[in-house]
Design a protein around this motif. Sequence first.
Motif, mmCIF file in Angstrom:
data_model
loop_
_atom_site.group_PDB
_atom_site.id
_atom_site.type_symbol
_atom_site.label_atom_id
_atom_site.label_comp_id
_atom_site.label_asym_id
_atom_site.label_seq_id
_atom_site.Cartn_x
_atom_site.Cartn_y
_atom_site.Cartn_z
ATOM 1 N N LEU A 311 -71.069 1.201 -22.498
ATOM 2 C CA LEU A 311 -70.583 1.354 -23.874
ATOM 3 C C LEU A 311 -70.769 2.779 -24.400
ATOM 4 O O LEU A 311 -71.016 2.987 -25.595
ATOM 5 C CB LEU A 311 -71.259 0.341 -24.802
ATOM 6 N N LYS A 312 -70.617 3.744 -23.525
ATOM 7 C CA LYS A 312 -70.565 5.140 -23.931
ATOM 8 C C LYS A 312 -69.100 5.564 -23.955
ATOM 9 O O LYS A 312 -68.287 5.097 -23.156
ATOM 10 C CB LYS A 312 -71.356 6.028 -22.972
ATOM 11 N N PHE A 313 -68.766 6.454 -24.895
ATOM 12 C CA PHE A 313 -67.368 6.819 -25.104
ATOM 13 C C PHE A 313 -67.211 8.337 -25.138
ATOM 14 O O PHE A 313 -68.096 9.054 -25.587
ATOM 15 C CB PHE A 313 -66.845 6.215 -26.410
ATOM 16 N N ARG A 314 -66.059 8.776 -24.657
ATOM 17 C CA ARG A 314 -65.671 10.191 -24.719
ATOM 18 C C ARG A 314 -64.513 10.323 -25.690
ATOM 19 O O ARG A 314 -63.445 9.766 -25.486
ATOM 20 C CB ARG A 314 -65.261 10.694 -23.333
ATOM 21 N N ALA A 315 -64.728 11.074 -26.759
ATOM 22 C CA ALA A 315 -63.728 11.185 -27.827
ATOM 23 C C ALA A 315 -62.753 12.322 -27.557
ATOM 24 O O ALA A 315 -63.152 13.419 -27.164
ATOM 25 C CB ALA A 315 -64.419 11.400 -29.170
ATOM 26 N N GLU A 316 -61.472 12.038 -27.756
ATOM 27 C CA GLU A 316 -60.432 13.056 -27.620
ATOM 28 C C GLU A 316 -59.427 12.899 -28.760
ATOM 29 O O GLU A 316 -58.803 11.857 -28.909
ATOM 30 C CB GLU A 316 -59.715 12.918 -26.279
ATOM 31 N N LYS A 317 -59.295 13.948 -29.558
ATOM 32 C CA LYS A 317 -58.349 13.927 -30.676
ATOM 33 C C LYS A 317 -56.933 14.128 -30.125
ATOM 34 O O LYS A 317 -56.655 15.143 -29.490
ATOM 35 C CB LYS A 317 -58.696 15.016 -31.688
ATOM 36 N N VAL A 318 -56.036 13.153 -30.362
ATOM 37 C CA VAL A 318 -54.695 13.232 -29.787
ATOM 38 C C VAL A 318 -53.630 13.568 -30.827
ATOM 39 O O VAL A 318 -52.532 13.990 -30.464
ATOM 40 C CB VAL A 318 -54.332 11.919 -29.055
ATOM 41 N N LEU A 319 -53.927 13.371 -32.106
ATOM 42 C CA LEU A 319 -53.016 13.761 -33.176
ATOM 43 C C LEU A 319 -53.841 14.314 -34.328
ATOM 44 O O LEU A 319 -54.939 13.826 -34.603
ATOM 45 C CB LEU A 319 -52.194 12.565 -33.685
ATOM 46 N N GLU A 320 -53.311 15.321 -34.998
ATOM 47 C CA GLU A 320 -53.997 15.895 -36.148
ATOM 48 C C GLU A 320 -52.981 16.226 -37.224
ATOM 49 O O GLU A 320 -51.876 16.707 -36.932
ATOM 50 C CB GLU A 320 -54.772 17.153 -35.740
#
Length: 496
Positions: A311-320
């Motif tokens: 339950l670890k996550f890697r965040a990636e912003k795909v829209l801004e």
Amino acid sequence: MTRIRKTLQSALTLFAACFMFHSCAPEKPKREVVLYQQYCASCHMLPKIEHLPKDIWKNGVLPDMLSRMEIEEMHRGPTQVQSGFRPKIKLADWLLLENYILDMAPEELEPNKIPTSEFLDSFEPRTLALDNQNGALISYLQALENGGQIYYGDIQGNLSVYDFQNKNVNTIFIGNTPITWYNQSDSLEIITEVGILDPSEQEHGKLISKRNGDVNPINHALHRPVHTLMEDLNSDGNVEMVVSEFGDETGQLSILIQNAPGEYQKQTLLNQPGCIRTLSKDMDKDGKLDLITLTSQGNESITVLYQMENLKFRAEKVLEFSPVYGSSWFELVDYNMDGYYDIITVNGDNADKSYVHKPYHGMRIHLNDGTNSFSEAYFYPLYGATRLLARDFDQDGDLDFGLISSFPDYENAPELSFVYLDNLDAASFDFSTKILENPNIGRWFLMDALDTDQDGDEDIVLSSFTYVFTPVPETLSKQWEEDNVDLLILENKLIE
């Protein structure tokens, strides 16, 4: 003498070269431009000055911006300490920045062209009163999978369900603060209370667990939670809860994980305010559910949190988006049927410091290139667009859209408080705009779809929220106060 002449000639050549280099070198940007780029992008995407008129900058945005900064020459006493990141700036630089923005801002924004529309004749509208009180303050609306029922909550803390077949209301929970979400999973029910509805830094929100008649609060204070995703994310038989804590200047996306004794441990997934909604899908096709979340409140974006291990996550912003867009809702669908999830967004929250009709408000279709890189392929302008529904209502193989505007232009286009986009050709993004004959019998705020009459097609349910938080015609606000319209049912006439 020859040597002196050569030395002088070399010096002149060097001087000429330096002069030419200096004259051809790009000019440094002016200090006010640098200040704008530095300070107006320190917390969020750099907004365009021309996206707001001069009076909004002067009377709304700049004073609010100043309140979120620290002027180095000004002392803040102990009672003036405020939460959140506050960049430092010199007073002279602030005045230079302020004057630059006001000089560059337009007097007014270009108005939207009102779309050609026709009345929505494929749905039959009917109003529904859920109680004996005039006006409506519904803060949560959702159709769950059991069908034929709509769940709704209000700002008084009441959670109820309306059964369309039996035509009766059943109150299933009475809380203390506005209801913002409700979840069911087997025998477990989770109710989300926002705590304080208006902007606040206080953490008075909570989740309430209801199982087999036992009602217990989950022992974690939450910062204005507005949405809860309940899902067994790692397939271990226990459900996790992902909570969108909208907050104010601070907020977060958090996850509650159940431990062996049955208690929930809280962890932060995204440390930023404005979290609105989170969905779970396997975005990278690795067999694990990922999280897709929408945030607003300045840092407006869609972030994919890829699930790793434990339950670890890697965040990636795909829209801004620009902080003045007012991101409000999103749907995750395969619009072009290529096997990849696309993102549909609506931008139009207009209740904060920059109230003005904005031509960049509306619905956007962002197509996935197959690597979770998204690009805007279509924009439908709609002032104040705040809610979105994507379904194949006419069952012709493509997606149609229902759009709510909570902040329409009541003077020039009051009929655009609800818009139905009939998809005529998905590939060319050809839509027909359909409107209601009596669009403003309620102030539409929330929306969902279900088969209310069990005839095999999906109907649309709109709920009203008649609290007036931005300017509306006095006749309308009086009408909403005196009428008893809680829901508007749009019965699909496809199958009769």
